[in-house]
Design a protein around this motif. Structure first.
Motif, PDB file in Angstrom:
ATOM      1  N   GLN A   1      -1.792  13.432   5.835  1.00  0.00           N
ATOM      2  CA  GLN A   1      -3.013  12.785   6.298  1.00  0.00           C
ATOM      3  C   GLN A   1      -3.764  13.693   7.266  1.00  0.00           C
ATOM      4  O   GLN A   1      -5.001  13.712   7.279  1.00  0.00           O
ATOM      5  CB  GLN A   1      -2.678  11.452   6.981  1.00  0.00           C
ATOM      6  N   LEU A   2      -3.039  14.448   8.072  1.00  0.00           N
ATOM      7  CA  LEU A   2      -3.685  15.381   8.994  1.00  0.00           C
ATOM      8  C   LEU A   2      -4.458  16.452   8.220  1.00  0.00           C
ATOM      9  O   LEU A   2      -5.557  16.844   8.613  1.00  0.00           O
ATOM     10  CB  LEU A   2      -2.638  16.044   9.899  1.00  0.00           C
ATOM     11  N   GLU A   3      -3.883  16.902   7.120  1.00  0.00           N
ATOM     12  CA  GLU A   3      -4.572  17.892   6.292  1.00  0.00           C
ATOM     13  C   GLU A   3      -5.871  17.320   5.748  1.00  0.00           C
ATOM     14  O   GLU A   3      -6.896  18.017   5.690  1.00  0.00           O
ATOM     15  CB  GLU A   3      -3.661  18.323   5.143  1.00  0.00           C
TER      16      GLU A   3
ATOM     17  N   ALA B   1       0.853  -1.194   0.000  1.00  0.00           N
ATOM     18  CA  ALA B   1       0.000   0.000   0.000  1.00  0.00           C
ATOM     19  C   ALA B   1       0.881   1.235   0.000  1.00  0.00           C
ATOM     20  O   ALA B   1       2.070   1.169   0.304  1.00  0.00           O
ATOM     21  CB  ALA B   1      -0.909   0.018   1.230  1.00  0.00           C
ATOM     22  N   PHE B   2       0.306   2.384  -0.359  1.00  0.00           N
ATOM     23  CA  PHE B   2       1.036   3.643  -0.393  1.00  0.00           C
ATOM     24  C   PHE B   2       0.364   4.645   0.537  1.00  0.00           C
ATOM     25  O   PHE B   2      -0.852   4.764   0.562  1.00  0.00           O
ATOM     26  CB  PHE B   2       1.044   4.215  -1.814  1.00  0.00           C
ATOM     27  N   PHE B   3       1.163   5.342   1.304  1.00  0.00           N
ATOM     28  CA  PHE B   3       0.631   6.368   2.197  1.00  0.00           C
ATOM     29  C   PHE B   3       1.421   7.645   2.020  1.00  0.00           C
ATOM     30  O   PHE B   3       2.646   7.613   1.891  1.00  0.00           O
ATOM     31  CB  PHE B   3       0.733   5.935   3.667  1.00  0.00           C
TER      32      PHE B   3
ATOM     33  N   PRO C   1     -12.397  11.502   5.179  1.00  0.00           N
ATOM     34  CA  PRO C   1     -12.069  10.356   6.034  1.00  0.00           C
ATOM     35  C   PRO C   1     -10.603   9.973   5.953  1.00  0.00           C
ATOM     36  O   PRO C   1      -9.925  10.245   4.956  1.00  0.00           O
ATOM     37  CB  PRO C   1     -12.941   9.240   5.456  1.00  0.00           C
ATOM     38  N   PHE C   2     -10.089   9.394   7.013  1.00  0.00           N
ATOM     39  CA  PHE C   2      -8.737   8.849   7.039  1.00  0.00           C
ATOM     40  C   PHE C   2      -8.813   7.373   6.614  1.00  0.00           C
ATOM     41  O   PHE C   2      -9.541   6.595   7.215  1.00  0.00           O
ATOM     42  CB  PHE C   2      -8.147   8.962   8.444  1.00  0.00           C
ATOM     43  N   VAL C   3      -8.090   7.036   5.579  1.00  0.00           N
ATOM     44  CA  VAL C   3      -8.134   5.676   5.035  1.00  0.00           C
ATOM     45  C   VAL C   3      -6.996   4.853   5.629  1.00  0.00           C
ATOM     46  O   VAL C   3      -5.844   5.276   5.612  1.00  0.00           O
ATOM     47  CB  VAL C   3      -8.024   5.702   3.497  1.00  0.00           C
ATOM     48  N   TYR C   4      -7.334   3.679   6.133  1.00  0.00           N
ATOM     49  CA  TYR C   4      -6.286   2.805   6.651  1.00  0.00           C
ATOM     50  C   TYR C   4      -6.670   1.361   6.335  1.00  0.00           C
ATOM     51  O   TYR C   4      -7.786   1.047   5.972  1.00  0.00           O
ATOM     52  CB  TYR C   4      -6.109   2.976   8.157  1.00  0.00           C
ATOM     53  N   PHE C   5      -5.653   0.483   6.461  1.00  0.00           N
ATOM     54  CA  PHE C   5      -5.865  -0.923   6.162  1.00  0.00           C
ATOM     55  C   PHE C   5      -5.824  -1.719   7.455  1.00  0.00           C
ATOM     56  O   PHE C   5      -4.941  -1.533   8.289  1.00  0.00           O
ATOM     57  CB  PHE C   5      -4.789  -1.449   5.212  1.00  0.00           C
ATOM     58  N   ASP C   6      -6.791  -2.593   7.649  1.00  0.00           N
ATOM     59  CA  ASP C   6      -6.875  -3.407   8.877  1.00  0.00           C
ATOM     60  C   ASP C   6      -6.083  -4.692   8.660  1.00  0.00           C
ATOM     61  O   ASP C   6      -6.322  -5.418   7.714  1.00  0.00           O
ATOM     62  CB  ASP C   6      -8.343  -3.741   9.150  1.00  0.00           C
TER      63      ASP C   6
END
Length: 233
Positions: free
Chosen positions: A219-221, A211-213, A228-233
């Motif tokens: 992300q704060l911006e 994944a790319f972040f 929404p903040f996207v994350y992977f579980d």
């Protein structure tokens, strides 16, 4: 978090770690450990992953998040670098392209691509493809992740390039397993990987990051703007 742009550039020298496929026309294998490829004519002073060996690099998909970073990193390391873009006027103001040559062409049009200065005979040694579809639809995925990328491979071969680096994705495994939830872009990238494996003229590297972040501040911006903040579980 994977520093994908450095990973892609490091593969130019043949030294990287993580899940990717590397091959010659004779073989391809999945690697989870460092590898070293060095010809017998290279100087022992060359440090894999650090020394610039002077290959002429062309980056397609250069205006994307990762593509821009790859261009900047390749230039920083001293490679003669060309960024292939759709709109040269707009790309000219991009700070990450400083030091790179900007060439405007349409990767979806084989005639336009073949006539571009970036793919003239002898103009390129290594092509790094960061092309990626946007919508995820079947039509878009196969137009960009497969056909446009294949166009670039064919143009690279015609120009005499010796190596092709493909930014793929770890989730292509879903397409390989024919999972019911596999996405169209995964099938398109799988098909492109197969094209690389079956051709016999160039060596290649297939990078499959998970994944790319963007940066934490970025992300704060996003969150502060109400998105929404996207994350992977």
């Amino acid at each position: 978090i994977i520093n994908c742009c450095m990973w892609l550039v490091v593969t130019l020298l043949g030294w990287a770690t993580g899940p990717f496929l590397v091959g010659s026309p004779l073989r391809a294998q999945s690697l989870q450990y460092p590898i070293l490829r060095r010809s017998s004519t290279q100087s022992l002073a060359i440090v894999p992953g650090e020394s610039c060996t002077g290959e002429k690099v062309v980056v397609v998909g250069a205006t994307g998040y990762i593509g821009k970073a790859v261009v900047r990193e390749a230039v920083r390391r001293g490679y003669p670098t060309t960024a292939v873009v759709r709109d040269a006027a707009r790309a000219g103001s991009e700070p990450k392209f400083e030091g790179a040559t900007i060439v405007e062409t349409d990767v979806c049009d084989m005639a336009s691509l073949s006539s571009a200065s970036s793919f003239e005979k002898g103009a390129v040694d290594v092509v790094v493809s960061c092309l990626a579809s946007r919508s995820g639809s079947k039509k878009d995925s196969f137009a960009i992740d497969y056909q446009a990328t294949l166009n670039c491979l064919n143009a690279a071969r015609a120009a005499g390039a010796r190596h092709f680096v493909l930014l793929s994705a770890f989730c292509v495994k879903s397409a390989e397993r024919n999972d019911p939830y596999a996405l169209q872009f995964q099938y398109a990238k799988k098909a492109m990987e197969e094209e690389l494996r079956t051709q016999t003229e160039m060596s290649y590297t297939i990078v499959r990051p998970t994944a790319f972040f963007k940066s934490v501040s970025g992300q704060l911006e996003v969150v502060n703007s109400g998105a929404p903040f996207v994350y992977f579980d």
